[in-house]
Design a protein around this motif. Sequence first.
Motif, PDB file in Angstrom:
ATOM      1  N   UNK A 113       1.034  -1.263   0.005  1.00  0.00           N
ATOM      2  CA  UNK A 113       0.010   0.000  -0.028  1.00  0.00           C
ATOM      3  C   UNK A 113       0.717   1.234  -0.060  1.00  0.00           C
ATOM      4  N   UNK A 114       2.146   1.302   0.113  1.00  0.00           N
ATOM      5  CA  UNK A 114       3.073   2.447   0.219  1.00  0.00           C
ATOM      6  C   UNK A 114       2.822   2.911  -1.362  1.00  0.00           C
ATOM      7  N   UNK A 115       2.873   4.429  -1.219  1.00  0.00           N
ATOM      8  CA  UNK A 115       2.976   5.006  -2.505  1.00  0.00           C
ATOM      9  C   UNK A 115       4.063   4.958  -3.448  1.00  0.00           C
ATOM     10  N   UNK A 116       3.773   4.818  -4.727  1.00  0.00           N
ATOM     11  CA  UNK A 116       5.084   5.031  -5.609  1.00  0.00           C
ATOM     12  C   UNK A 116       6.139   5.795  -5.236  1.00  0.00           C
ATOM     13  N   UNK A 117       5.762   7.237  -5.020  1.00  0.00           N
ATOM     14  CA  UNK A 117       6.683   8.273  -4.884  1.00  0.00           C
ATOM     15  C   UNK A 117       7.634   7.711  -3.558  1.00  0.00           C
ATOM     16  N   UNK A 118       7.015   7.264  -2.327  1.00  0.00           N
ATOM     17  CA  UNK A 118       7.762   6.897  -1.363  1.00  0.00           C
ATOM     18  C   UNK A 118       8.818   5.592  -1.736  1.00  0.00           C
ATOM     19  N   UNK A 202      -0.525 -11.923   8.469  1.00  0.00           N
ATOM     20  CA  UNK A 202      -0.959 -10.896   9.484  1.00  0.00           C
ATOM     21  C   UNK A 202      -2.362 -10.450   8.775  1.00  0.00           C
ATOM     22  N   UNK A 203      -2.932  -9.287   9.365  1.00  0.00           N
ATOM     23  CA  UNK A 203      -4.298  -9.023   8.991  1.00  0.00           C
ATOM     24  C   UNK A 203      -4.275  -8.696   7.473  1.00  0.00           C
ATOM     25  N   UNK A 204      -3.203  -7.920   7.143  1.00  0.00           N
ATOM     26  CA  UNK A 204      -3.158  -7.272   5.756  1.00  0.00           C
ATOM     27  C   UNK A 204      -2.208  -8.004   5.026  1.00  0.00           C
ATOM     28  N   UNK A 205      -1.471  -8.961   5.264  1.00  0.00           N
ATOM     29  CA  UNK A 205      -0.332  -9.335   4.198  1.00  0.00           C
ATOM     30  C   UNK A 205      -0.158 -10.705   4.472  1.00  0.00           C
ATOM     31  N   UNK A 206       0.605 -11.388   3.587  1.00  0.00           N
ATOM     32  CA  UNK A 206       0.697 -12.840   3.546  1.00  0.00           C
ATOM     33  C   UNK A 206       2.475 -12.595   3.090  1.00  0.00           C
ATOM     34  N   UNK A 207       3.258 -13.408   3.899  1.00  0.00           N
ATOM     35  CA  UNK A 207       4.719 -13.603   3.726  1.00  0.00           C
ATOM     36  C   UNK A 207       4.901 -14.847   3.177  1.00  0.00           C
ATOM     37  N   UNK A 223       5.896 -10.801  -0.649  1.00  0.00           N
ATOM     38  CA  UNK A 223       5.207 -10.256   0.393  1.00  0.00           C
ATOM     39  C   UNK A 223       4.083  -9.599  -0.444  1.00  0.00           C
ATOM     40  N   UNK A 224       2.662  -9.951  -0.245  1.00  0.00           N
ATOM     41  CA  UNK A 224       1.814  -9.233  -0.943  1.00  0.00           C
ATOM     42  C   UNK A 224       0.354  -9.196  -0.084  1.00  0.00           C
ATOM     43  N   UNK A 225      -0.600  -8.450  -0.645  1.00  0.00           N
ATOM     44  CA  UNK A 225      -1.637  -8.180   0.606  1.00  0.00           C
ATOM     45  C   UNK A 225      -2.656  -9.059   0.483  1.00  0.00           C
ATOM     46  N   UNK A 226      -3.735  -9.182   1.414  1.00  0.00           N
ATOM     47  CA  UNK A 226      -4.706 -10.029   1.715  1.00  0.00           C
ATOM     48  C   UNK A 226      -5.706  -9.253   2.384  1.00  0.00           C
ATOM     49  N   UNK A 227      -7.051  -9.944   1.948  1.00  0.00           N
ATOM     50  CA  UNK A 227      -8.006  -9.246   2.692  1.00  0.00           C
ATOM     51  C   UNK A 227      -8.261  -9.623   4.158  1.00  0.00           C
TER      52      UNK A 227
END
Length: 228
Positions: A113-118, A202-207, A223-227
């Motif tokens: 979820x980090x922005x591309x600029x960061x 975790x609540x928001x990710x899967x490693x 590492x990617x996101x999960x619902x």
Amino acid sequence: MLKKWFSQAAAAGMLMTLAIAMAACGSTNAAEAPATAKPSAAATAATIPPSPGAGSVITTAETAPPEKTASSNNHVQQAGNDAKPSPAATSKPKKTYELYTVEKPLLMGVAIGDPQDNVAKLHGSPKSTYLMDDAEDPINVYEYDGFHIGFNSLKQVEFIEVTSSGEDPGLNSLRLGQTTAEAAKALGKPDSSTDYVMTYKTKTTVLKLDIDTKSKTVQSIKLFGRAE
């Protein structure tokens, strides 16, 4: 008359004797006179006085320029000029990243979820990019040395994937190529594990750690996101 003739003859004889003696003396002097031959070049050179302050006769061997020999200092300088820096000396130092935790799951210092600029501020421009076609949400992938980062259409991080063992991704020193036992020691007991994959959720990710079944070593880290 006869007496007068004898006197003249005696005088003539004395003159002749004197002439003969003088001739003999001249021949002797001529024989004893030294020859007037021209002096040799060696004799002439020997008689030439040395230049002021020379102190000794200068020979050809003394006047010849000495042969140039490289001193040890010259060798050191030449080696220093020719030597190229080793890769270890010229390579950029590796960055260290904030560690992955359940409360703040990161990989390569980047969160889902980090922005591309960061990401650009942290890692700079990518080496290359490509588009993963997806009917719902195409993913724009930034390729860096040793890892990839995917961005969705909102220019937010969708996934981070480590592709090189040369990178320390911030998993408590775990890297590609290490064993499943080392992975469990670095990250703790996985939430799920098979012969092919180990996962930490975790609540928001899967490693996700992909495992080589023969060597039991980690072959990929993602590492990617999960619902929730």
